[in-house]
Scaffold this motif. Structure first.
Motif, PDB file in Angstrom:
ATOM      1  N   LEU A 115       0.825  -1.205   0.000  1.00  0.00           N
ATOM      2  CA  LEU A 115       0.000   0.000   0.000  1.00  0.00           C
ATOM      3  C   LEU A 115       0.861   1.257   0.000  1.00  0.00           C
ATOM      4  O   LEU A 115       0.560   2.226  -0.701  1.00  0.00           O
ATOM      5  CB  LEU A 115      -0.942  -0.013   1.204  1.00  0.00           C
ATOM      6  N   ALA A 116       1.948   1.253   0.763  1.00  0.00           N
ATOM      7  CA  ALA A 116       2.862   2.395   0.778  1.00  0.00           C
ATOM      8  C   ALA A 116       3.472   2.620  -0.598  1.00  0.00           C
ATOM      9  O   ALA A 116       3.598   3.762  -1.050  1.00  0.00           O
ATOM     10  CB  ALA A 116       3.959   2.184   1.820  1.00  0.00           C
ATOM     11  N   SER A 117       3.838   1.543  -1.278  1.00  0.00           N
ATOM     12  CA  SER A 117       4.382   1.676  -2.635  1.00  0.00           C
ATOM     13  C   SER A 117       3.338   2.239  -3.588  1.00  0.00           C
ATOM     14  O   SER A 117       3.633   3.101  -4.413  1.00  0.00           O
ATOM     15  CB  SER A 117       4.849   0.315  -3.155  1.00  0.00           C
ATOM     16  N   ARG A 118       2.126   1.776  -3.450  1.00  0.00           N
ATOM     17  CA  ARG A 118       1.042   2.222  -4.330  1.00  0.00           C
ATOM     18  C   ARG A 118       0.695   3.694  -4.101  1.00  0.00           C
ATOM     19  O   ARG A 118       0.351   4.402  -5.041  1.00  0.00           O
ATOM     20  CB  ARG A 118      -0.175   1.350  -4.074  1.00  0.00           C
ATOM     21  N   LEU A 119       0.803   4.149  -2.858  1.00  0.00           N
ATOM     22  CA  LEU A 119       0.430   5.522  -2.524  1.00  0.00           C
ATOM     23  C   LEU A 119       1.620   6.476  -2.464  1.00  0.00           C
ATOM     24  O   LEU A 119       1.459   7.631  -2.066  1.00  0.00           O
ATOM     25  CB  LEU A 119      -0.317   5.545  -1.185  1.00  0.00           C
ATOM     26  N   ALA A 120       2.799   6.001  -2.846  1.00  0.00           N
ATOM     27  CA  ALA A 120       3.991   6.849  -2.823  1.00  0.00           C
ATOM     28  C   ALA A 120       3.767   8.109  -3.662  1.00  0.00           C
ATOM     29  O   ALA A 120       3.227   8.054  -4.760  1.00  0.00           O
ATOM     30  CB  ALA A 120       5.195   6.072  -3.346  1.00  0.00           C
ATOM     31  N   GLY A 121       4.170   9.243  -3.098  1.00  0.00           N
ATOM     32  CA  GLY A 121       4.042  10.504  -3.807  1.00  0.00           C
ATOM     33  C   GLY A 121       2.691  11.184  -3.658  1.00  0.00           C
ATOM     34  O   GLY A 121       2.483  12.271  -4.186  1.00  0.00           O
TER      35      GLY A 121
END
Length: 84
Positions: free
Chosen positions: A9-15
């Protein structure tokens, strides 16, 4: 599983400016969840219940993480950044 979900989820929501956190409540008394356990698993469950906290104690860490101003600013590298 929880850690894998948090990293994904953190990778998907990065930025996006969204912070993703995950917490495990630790060992808490399970009530009657082990009613079908047998043998060594049942004995292990009873032993854990002797040292386990109650549900209020188990809720402390996730509640702190969700409401803490200091935790809001913590950003750890995502799995993608750790493994190029």
């Amino acid at each position: 599983m929880n850690a894998m979900f948090v990293y994904a989820l953190a990778s998907r929501l990065a930025g996006t400016g969204t912070t993703v956190n995950g917490a495990h409540p630790g060992i808490i008394k399970s009530g009657n969840l082990d009613r079908h356990s047998r043998g060594a698993l049942k004995a292990f469950g009873r032993l854990c219940n002797l040292i386990a906290g109650d549900t209020t104690t188990g809720a402390d860490t996730p509640l702190w993480l969700a409401t803490s101003e200091s935790a809001r600013l913590v950003n750890l590298p995502t799995a993608k950044a750790d493994h190029p």
